[in-house]
Design a protein around this motif. Structure first.
Motif, short mmCIF file in Angstrom:
data_model
loop_
_atom_site.label_atom_id
_atom_site.label_comp_id
_atom_site.label_asym_id
_atom_site.label_seq_id
_atom_site.Cartn_x
_atom_site.Cartn_y
_atom_site.Cartn_z
N THR A 179 0.93 -1.13 -0.03
CA THR A 179 -0.03 0.04 -0.10
C THR A 179 0.84 1.13 0.09
O THR A 179 0.50 2.20 -0.70
CB THR A 179 -0.93 0.18 1.19
OG1 THR A 179 -1.56 -1.24 1.19
CG2 THR A 179 -1.86 1.11 1.19
N ALA A 180 2.01 1.15 0.70
CA ALA A 180 2.88 2.53 0.48
C ALA A 180 3.51 2.59 -0.69
O ALA A 180 3.95 3.59 -1.16
CB ALA A 180 3.99 1.98 1.50
N ILE A 181 3.62 1.57 -1.42
CA ILE A 181 4.01 1.77 -2.88
C ILE A 181 3.33 2.47 -3.55
O ILE A 181 3.42 3.61 -4.21
CB ILE A 181 4.50 0.41 -3.62
CG1 ILE A 181 5.70 -0.27 -2.65
CG2 ILE A 181 4.77 0.57 -5.05
CD1 ILE A 181 6.08 -1.58 -3.25
N PRO A 182 1.90 2.20 -3.89
CA PRO A 182 0.99 3.11 -4.51
C PRO A 182 0.87 4.59 -3.85
O PRO A 182 0.47 5.44 -4.84
CB PRO A 182 -0.10 2.26 -4.74
CG PRO A 182 -0.11 1.51 -3.73
CD PRO A 182 1.29 1.07 -3.42
N LEU A 183 0.84 4.68 -2.67
CA LEU A 183 0.62 5.79 -2.02
C LEU A 183 1.78 6.83 -2.40
O LEU A 183 1.56 7.96 -2.87
CB LEU A 183 0.85 5.66 -0.55
CG LEU A 183 0.49 6.81 0.43
CD1 LEU A 183 -0.82 7.41 0.22
CD2 LEU A 183 0.84 6.55 1.68
N ILE A 184 3.14 6.30 -2.56
CA ILE A 184 4.25 7.19 -2.69
C ILE A 184 4.15 7.33 -4.38
O ILE A 184 4.55 8.55 -4.89
CB ILE A 184 5.31 6.56 -2.30
CG1 ILE A 184 5.53 6.50 -0.88
CG2 ILE A 184 6.65 7.14 -2.96
CD1 ILE A 184 6.66 5.39 -0.19
N LEU A 185 4.15 6.28 -5.17
CA LEU A 185 3.99 6.33 -6.67
C LEU A 185 2.94 6.92 -7.21
O LEU A 185 2.91 7.14 -8.40
CB LEU A 185 4.25 5.05 -7.05
CG LEU A 185 5.81 4.28 -6.69
CD1 LEU A 185 6.10 2.98 -7.33
CD2 LEU A 185 7.22 5.19 -7.00
N MET A 186 1.89 6.87 -6.50
CA MET A 186 0.58 7.16 -7.45
C MET A 186 -0.30 8.30 -6.71
O MET A 186 -0.48 9.01 -7.07
CB MET A 186 -0.30 6.00 -7.73
CG MET A 186 0.59 4.86 -8.67
SD MET A 186 -0.49 3.67 -9.37
CE MET A 186 -2.08 3.50 -8.59
N SER A 200 4.12 17.16 -14.00
CA SER A 200 3.54 16.13 -15.00
C SER A 200 4.47 15.10 -15.35
O SER A 200 3.91 13.63 -15.26
CB SER A 200 3.44 17.01 -16.34
OG SER A 200 2.47 17.94 -15.98
N SER A 201 6.10 15.21 -15.57
CA SER A 201 6.61 14.31 -15.98
C SER A 201 6.88 13.31 -14.74
O SER A 201 6.98 11.97 -14.70
CB SER A 201 8.09 14.86 -16.32
OG SER A 201 8.45 15.77 -15.29
N PHE A 202 6.97 13.77 -13.53
CA PHE A 202 7.04 13.02 -12.43
C PHE A 202 5.90 11.83 -12.23
O PHE A 202 6.05 10.73 -11.92
CB PHE A 202 7.06 13.59 -11.08
CG PHE A 202 7.22 13.11 -9.79
CD1 PHE A 202 8.34 12.47 -9.64
CD2 PHE A 202 6.42 13.01 -8.62
CE1 PHE A 202 8.67 11.60 -8.56
CE2 PHE A 202 6.57 12.44 -7.79
CZ PHE A 202 7.60 11.75 -7.56
N VAL A 203 4.35 12.25 -12.55
CA VAL A 203 3.51 11.46 -12.54
C VAL A 203 3.38 10.39 -13.46
O VAL A 203 3.29 9.13 -13.29
CB VAL A 203 2.06 12.06 -12.82
CG1 VAL A 203 0.97 11.29 -13.10
CG2 VAL A 203 1.85 13.08 -11.63
N ALA A 204 4.05 10.58 -14.67
CA ALA A 204 4.17 9.39 -15.75
C ALA A 204 5.27 8.62 -15.44
O ALA A 204 4.88 7.27 -15.78
CB ALA A 204 4.50 10.23 -17.14
N SER A 205 6.20 9.05 -14.80
CA SER A 205 7.19 8.01 -14.60
C SER A 205 7.00 7.22 -13.45
O SER A 205 7.10 6.03 -13.30
CB SER A 205 8.50 8.86 -14.05
OG SER A 205 8.84 9.75 -14.91
N THR A 206 6.21 7.93 -12.17
CA THR A 206 6.00 6.87 -11.19
C THR A 206 4.72 5.78 -11.55
O THR A 206 4.89 4.75 -10.96
CB THR A 206 5.50 7.82 -10.04
OG1 THR A 206 4.70 8.67 -10.39
CG2 THR A 206 6.67 8.52 -9.45
N ILE A 207 3.86 6.14 -12.40
CA ILE A 207 2.82 5.64 -12.52
C ILE A 207 3.23 4.40 -13.47
O ILE A 207 2.96 2.94 -13.16
CB ILE A 207 1.58 6.24 -13.39
CG1 ILE A 207 0.97 7.11 -12.43
CG2 ILE A 207 0.61 5.22 -14.13
CD1 ILE A 207 -0.09 7.83 -13.17
N ALA A 208 4.32 4.49 -14.45
CA ALA A 208 4.75 3.33 -14.94
C ALA A 208 5.66 2.29 -14.12
O ALA A 208 5.66 1.34 -14.47
CB ALA A 208 5.73 3.95 -16.13
#
Length: 348
Positions: free
Chosen positions: A252-259, A280-288
């Motif tokens: 849960t911590a992983i998607p909390l931090i990355l998404m 914007s670029s940060f969101v795309a990178s972390t979601i992938a």
């Protein structure tokens, strides 16, 4: 975000999640019970996420008081512009479903610890409801996008320069969803709220906050209940419950931090009329990156999975050598540490 980075994340996600599927099916302890299928559900979801994310080639940007999520329609593309718009819609629906995915896990984990709660809400056919919570959330998220964030002339005019600057194509060559939160009056320079955008984003905030309340609320209850049961349940069952709990905390911590945190920043910037392009670029990178690293806690914390992983990849010869060495060492030590045998005792 480069296509190479996205390809690497997709490949890693497929390998790790596919291996986790095998572990869940073949190495899950008997005490896992029905939770095994909820784990399978999440793992298959992340495989699908990674497989869809790569060919979709989604780009997210925020500019001023607006956000936009889009994909470029190449001349030789197999998809029409209208079909491509639905690809963006499905992508957002998958993202919305992921917001509620771990809420289902924590609800079930608490039900497995608190028998009264489990019998009322997670037993029998009600266990299947947990699988539909992310589906319902994803459909709701997609409906919000279709109704409140669908392309319109106002958004075309506002983001035309941004699209040309970022990808070098005209607004007519992309398929997008998005909205701007303020209407600017060019005569006196005042801003007024763009009601459709706020209605849509309010529903999204409600879904995200509800999911987080379930995660943190049931997570806290799980922790308190486990602390009380340490001396009551068997050590083996308790140990497995603890393993599942801490695995779930990290997953849960992983998607909390990355998404969750990146998407919060991504939405807050246009809501506050801040032009913060880094988000914007940060969101795309972390979601992938999310589906590629989320399986790791299961490998590291759940003992049966960890042992199976080590045994699968450690060379057999090395294992045999180590085992023989350990047996020789144990026999050698026992010669000195056990001073008397049965014959010795009789002689005494």
């Amino acid at each position: 975000m480069s296509s190479t980075y996205q390809l690497i994340c997709t490949i890693i996600s497929f390998i790790l999640n596919s291996f986790l599927v095998w572990l869940i099916l073949t190495r899950s302890p008997q005490q896992t019970g029905k939770y095994k299928w909820l784990m399978m559900y999440t793992t298959c979801f992340e495989i699908f996420w990674g497989a869809f994310d790569l060919p979709a080639e989604i780009i997210a940007h925020s500019v001023g008081c607006a956000f936009i999520v889009f994909r470029v329609n190449d001349v030789d593309s197999l998809l029409s512009s209208d079909t491509s718009s639905w690809v963006v819609l499905v992508y957002t629906a998958i993202f919305g479903a992921s917001m509620a995915l771990f809420a289902s896990h924590f609800i079930y984990r608490y039900g497995s610890i608190d028998s009264n709660f489990g019998e009322k809400y997670t037993s029998g056919w009600k266990f299947g409801v947990l699988f539909f919570i992310p589906v319902i959330t994803g459909i709701w998220w997609a409906t919000v996008v279709r109704v409140w964030f669908w392309p319109n002339q106002d958004m075309d005019d506002y983001t035309r320069e941004l699209i040309m600057e970022k990808v070098g194509v005209g607004i007519q060559n992309i398929s997008y969803i998005g909205a701007k939160f303020y209407n600017k009056d060019g005569l006196n320079g005042t801003n007024s709220l763009n009601q459709p955008a706020w209605i849509g984003v309010s529903q999204m905030w409600f879904m995200v906050i509800s999911s987080m309340i379930c995660v943190f609320g049931f997570g806290t209850l799980c922790y308190l209940r486990l602390s009380n049961q340490l001396s009551i349940v068997s050590s083996a069952a308790n140990n497995l419950q603890v393993q599942f709990f801490y695995t779930l905390v990290l997953q849960t911590a992983i998607p909390l931090i990355l998404m969750h945190i990146p998407i919060t920043i991504y939405f807050l910037c246009p809501m506050l009329d801040l032009d913060f392009d880094f988000a914007s670029s940060f969101v795309a990178s972390t979601i992938a990156l999310y589906p590629a690293v989320d399986p790791l806690p299961s490998f590291l914390i759940i003992k049966s999975y960890r042992q199976a992983t080590i045994g699968k990849f450690r060379p057999k010869v090395y294992l045999k050598t180590r085992q023989n060495s350990f047996q020789d060492f144990s026999a050698h030590c026992s010669f000195y540490l056990v001073p008397s045998t049965k014959q010795d005792q009789q002689s005494r």
